[in-house]
Design a protein around this motif. Structure first.
Motif, PDB file in Angstrom:
ATOM      1  N   ARG A   1       0.851  -1.183   0.000  1.00 44.33           N
ATOM      2  CA  ARG A   1       0.000   0.000   0.000  1.00 44.33           C
ATOM      3  C   ARG A   1       0.892   1.240   0.000  1.00 44.33           C
ATOM      4  NH1 ARG A   1      -4.891   0.233   4.087  1.00 44.33           N
ATOM      5  NH2 ARG A   1      -5.228  -1.685   2.914  1.00 44.33           N
TER       6      ARG A   1
ATOM      7  N   CYS B   1       1.924   4.903   0.676  1.00 42.24           N
ATOM      8  CA  CYS B   1       1.612   5.866   1.738  1.00 42.24           C
ATOM      9  C   CYS B   1       2.579   7.047   1.661  1.00 42.24           C
ATOM     10  CB  CYS B   1       1.740   5.222   3.126  1.00 42.24           C
ATOM     11  SG  CYS B   1       0.680   3.796   3.406  1.00 42.24           S
TER      12      CYS B   1
ATOM     13  N   ALA C   1      -2.221   2.209   7.386  1.00 44.25           N
ATOM     14  CA  ALA C   1      -2.042   0.995   6.584  1.00 44.25           C
ATOM     15  C   ALA C   1      -1.588  -0.168   7.456  1.00 44.25           C
ATOM     16  CB  ALA C   1      -1.027   1.254   5.472  1.00 44.25           C
TER      17      ALA C   1
END
Length: 278
Positions: free
Chosen positions: A12, A14, A23
């Protein structure tokens, strides 16, 4: 996740501490009990990777990075990938050079990883049979990655780091389009052995703060494994002892010789702590 036919961890993207924490909370909530990996998009090799086993670890680590440290601004503003830690049984690296004519295959390396998070070096050629399905898949997918870089007008060294997971799946967990740490070992091996035999690198052998280059060279000389002209195996120090670490390349004729020389060098590293205690 699959990108360009290459399976990768479910990362993910970020930016900023808040997104990183969010996350990580989400991954732990999904029962990723092995922990999470934080990967800085811009990093110094393994120095930008962290495996953290709980939310307390995540918060403590981020707090240590941002509290009163000007150099830690990257953890506030840089791109960070957060992903579940995937247990693996084997790790490899594949290397290419992207030339004006296209990607040129260099080879498959065995990669050493410390505590599942930090690369400490490579061994080349790999002990893995290059005709196995996994080795052939890594070569094919790395060359595919090389052609993508070529179309993006990149020229130079590149590699992919691979993991064979516990269930046998092959996952690419990192790629680098830059001059690689193990490129130094490869160049030394070509120069000293003409591309014959084997070599390994270690970018971070932990030693006592009392360790000295003079003491190391004396020890290697006594053991007959300090590289000298005319030898077909030996140790080349690339970064002398300092800040509790040293780096080296070992050239040899066989993997067995590499293992034997490595064991002698690690015995010396352990002895530096015994001397410190004394």
């Amino acid at each position: 996740f699959t990108v360009w036919f290459i399976e990768t961890p479910p990362s993910r993207y970020c930016r900023g501490v808040g997104e990183v924490v969010g996350a990580a909370v989400d991954f732990f909530a999904r029962a990723h009990n092995e922990g999470v990996m934080l990967r800085l998009a811009v990093s110094a090799g393994g120095l930008g990777n962290r495996r953290l086993r709980s939310m307390d670890d995540v918060c403590d680590f981020l707090r240590s990075q941002i509290d009163g440290m000007d150099a830690s601004a990257e953890w506030r503003t840089y791109d960070v990938l957060v992903e579940p830690f995937l247990p693996f049984r084997e790790v490899y690296a594949t290397t290419i050079q992207v030339t004006w004519l296209g990607p040129r295959w260099i080879g498959l390396y065995d990669r050493q990883v410390l505590d599942g998070k930090e690369s400490s070096g490579v061994t080349y050629p790999s002990r893995l049979d290059p005709l196995t399905p996994q080795a052939r898949a890594m070569r094919y997918k790395t060359l595919l990655y090389g052609w993508i870089l070529w179309f993006l007008q990149y020229r130079g060294w590149a590699d992919i780091d691979w993991a064979v997971l516990m269930d046998g799946r092959l996952v690419a967990f990192e790629s680098n389009a830059r001059f690689l740490a193990h490129s130094v070992g490869y160049a030394i091996w070509l120069h000293l052995l003409g591309g014959k035999g084997v070599f390994c690198t270690n970018d971070h052998l932990h030693v006592s703060h009392t360790a000295t280059l003079e003491g190391l060279l004396s020890y290697l000389g006594e053991k007959g494994i300090l590289w000298m002209p005319g030898m077909n195996k030996g140790v080349i120090i690339t970064v002398p002892p300092g800040m509790e670490s040293l780096s080296y390349v070992i050239c040899a004729q066989t993997h067995e010789e590499l293992d034997a020389v490595t064991a002698v060098l690690k015995n010396w590293a352990e002895s530096t702590f015994q001397s410190e205690a004394a």
